[in-house]
Enzyme design. Sequence first.
Site, PDB file in Angstrom:
ATOM      1  CB  SER A 115      -0.914   0.002   1.234  1.00 44.90           C
ATOM      2  OG  SER A 115      -1.744   1.145   1.239  1.00 44.90           O
ATOM      3  CG  HIS A 119      -0.175  13.075   1.168  1.00 46.39           C
ATOM      4  ND1 HIS A 119      -1.380  13.281   0.534  1.00 46.39           N
ATOM      5  CD2 HIS A 119      -0.364  12.036   2.038  1.00 46.39           C
ATOM      6  CE1 HIS A 119      -2.273  12.423   1.009  1.00 46.39           C
ATOM      7  NE2 HIS A 119      -1.678  11.649   1.902  1.00 46.39           N
ATOM      8  CG  HIS A 129      -4.237   4.742  -3.302  1.00 51.09           C
ATOM      9  ND1 HIS A 129      -5.065   4.007  -4.141  1.00 51.09           N
ATOM     10  CD2 HIS A 129      -4.054   3.982  -2.197  1.00 51.09           C
ATOM     11  CE1 HIS A 129      -5.376   2.869  -3.548  1.00 51.09           C
ATOM     12  NE2 HIS A 129      -4.778   2.815  -2.377  1.00 51.09           N
ATOM     13  CB  THR A 132      -1.422  -4.867  -5.849  1.00 52.63           C
ATOM     14  OG1 THR A 132      -0.041  -4.868  -5.454  1.00 52.63           O
ATOM     15  CG2 THR A 132      -1.613  -3.953  -7.044  1.00 52.63           C
ATOM     16  NE  ARG A 133      -7.584  -5.379  -1.471  1.00 50.55           N
ATOM     17  CZ  ARG A 133      -7.818  -4.286  -2.189  1.00 50.55           C
ATOM     18  NH1 ARG A 133      -6.827  -3.443  -2.440  1.00 50.55           N
ATOM     19  NH2 ARG A 133      -9.033  -4.024  -2.641  1.00 50.55           N
ATOM     20  CG  HIS A 193     -19.375  13.070   2.309  1.00 48.32           C
ATOM     21  ND1 HIS A 193     -18.601  11.933   2.377  1.00 48.32           N
ATOM     22  CD2 HIS A 193     -18.532  14.103   2.601  1.00 48.32           C
ATOM     23  CE1 HIS A 193     -17.364  12.252   2.704  1.00 48.32           C
ATOM     24  NE2 HIS A 193     -17.281  13.563   2.836  1.00 48.32           N
ATOM     25  N   GLY A 276      -6.989  -5.621  13.652  1.00 49.08           N
ATOM     26  CA  GLY A 276      -5.979  -5.388  14.667  1.00 49.08           C
ATOM     27  C   GLY A 276      -4.586  -5.098  14.148  1.00 49.08           C
TER      28      GLY A 276
END
Length: 293
Positions: A115, A119, A129, A132-133, A193, A276
Amino acid sequence: MMDAEKTRTSDWFRQLRDEIVTAFETLEDSHANDPFSDMTPGRFEVTETKRASDDGSDAGGGLMSVMRGGRVFEKVGVNVSTVYGTLGDAAQKAMAARGVPGMDSDPRFWASGISLVAHMQNPHAPAVHMNTRMFWTPGAWWFGGGSDLNPCIEYDADTAHFHATQKAHLDPHGDTLYPELKAWADEYFYIPHRHRARGVGGIFMDDRNTGDWEADFALTQDIGRAFLPAYLPLVEQRRTQEFTDADKDTQLVHRGLYAEYNLVYDRGTKFGLATGHDANAVLMSLPPLAKWV
């Protein structure tokens, strides 16, 4: 159990992490006679992360690599992790709702990924950004991720280059794949939103399981390989531009959008906190400074 496939996948994410870290530190070293060039070249601070099960047993971990206050990067994180164990009740229900079989009888899981969030110091240089996973449970496995560009000051040429590079890496996997993953990114990286996208898009996929693990892994690798050639030329061009206080203000307000999205909607953030994992690693994506007006 797919042990060999898991090892190959986690090794690939670590290799990609090493390549990106080297490339970003090279950018820091080469930044001379430009805005922020009087600063010390940034370096990644690397921290090993650990995750424990409820009973205290080992449940995996990873590397959190964060650079703060560099010449080019105000804050950038490149994290890799491999975690495993048993999903809690809330995560089990979320997986079952997505159609993952067997969650009620065998909630074991394994997940590995990379990940990245960057900035930038110069507001003309776009934030970015990439993730990949691979995720495994006894009843299913899948790949996910992508990358998207988040400029606060948009340049059509930058957007075109970013998308064209990704398309070139995806086209060998099928002519329809790039438009499908682009449309998915446009939908996924939307802030309801605010009634707007958080950036200029990119590519995104989730739950990728065609039944051909090798093909899906190869696609995931090419999504990762596309990142540096898609992004580095944009930074190399924009990092030297002069900017005003108004430009910097625009950047800080735009970062607020990024923070809102990651805290409210991002699936990876929710999963990391729910299982966690190290909170600092999960929230690495948040900008160092932002502004709401």
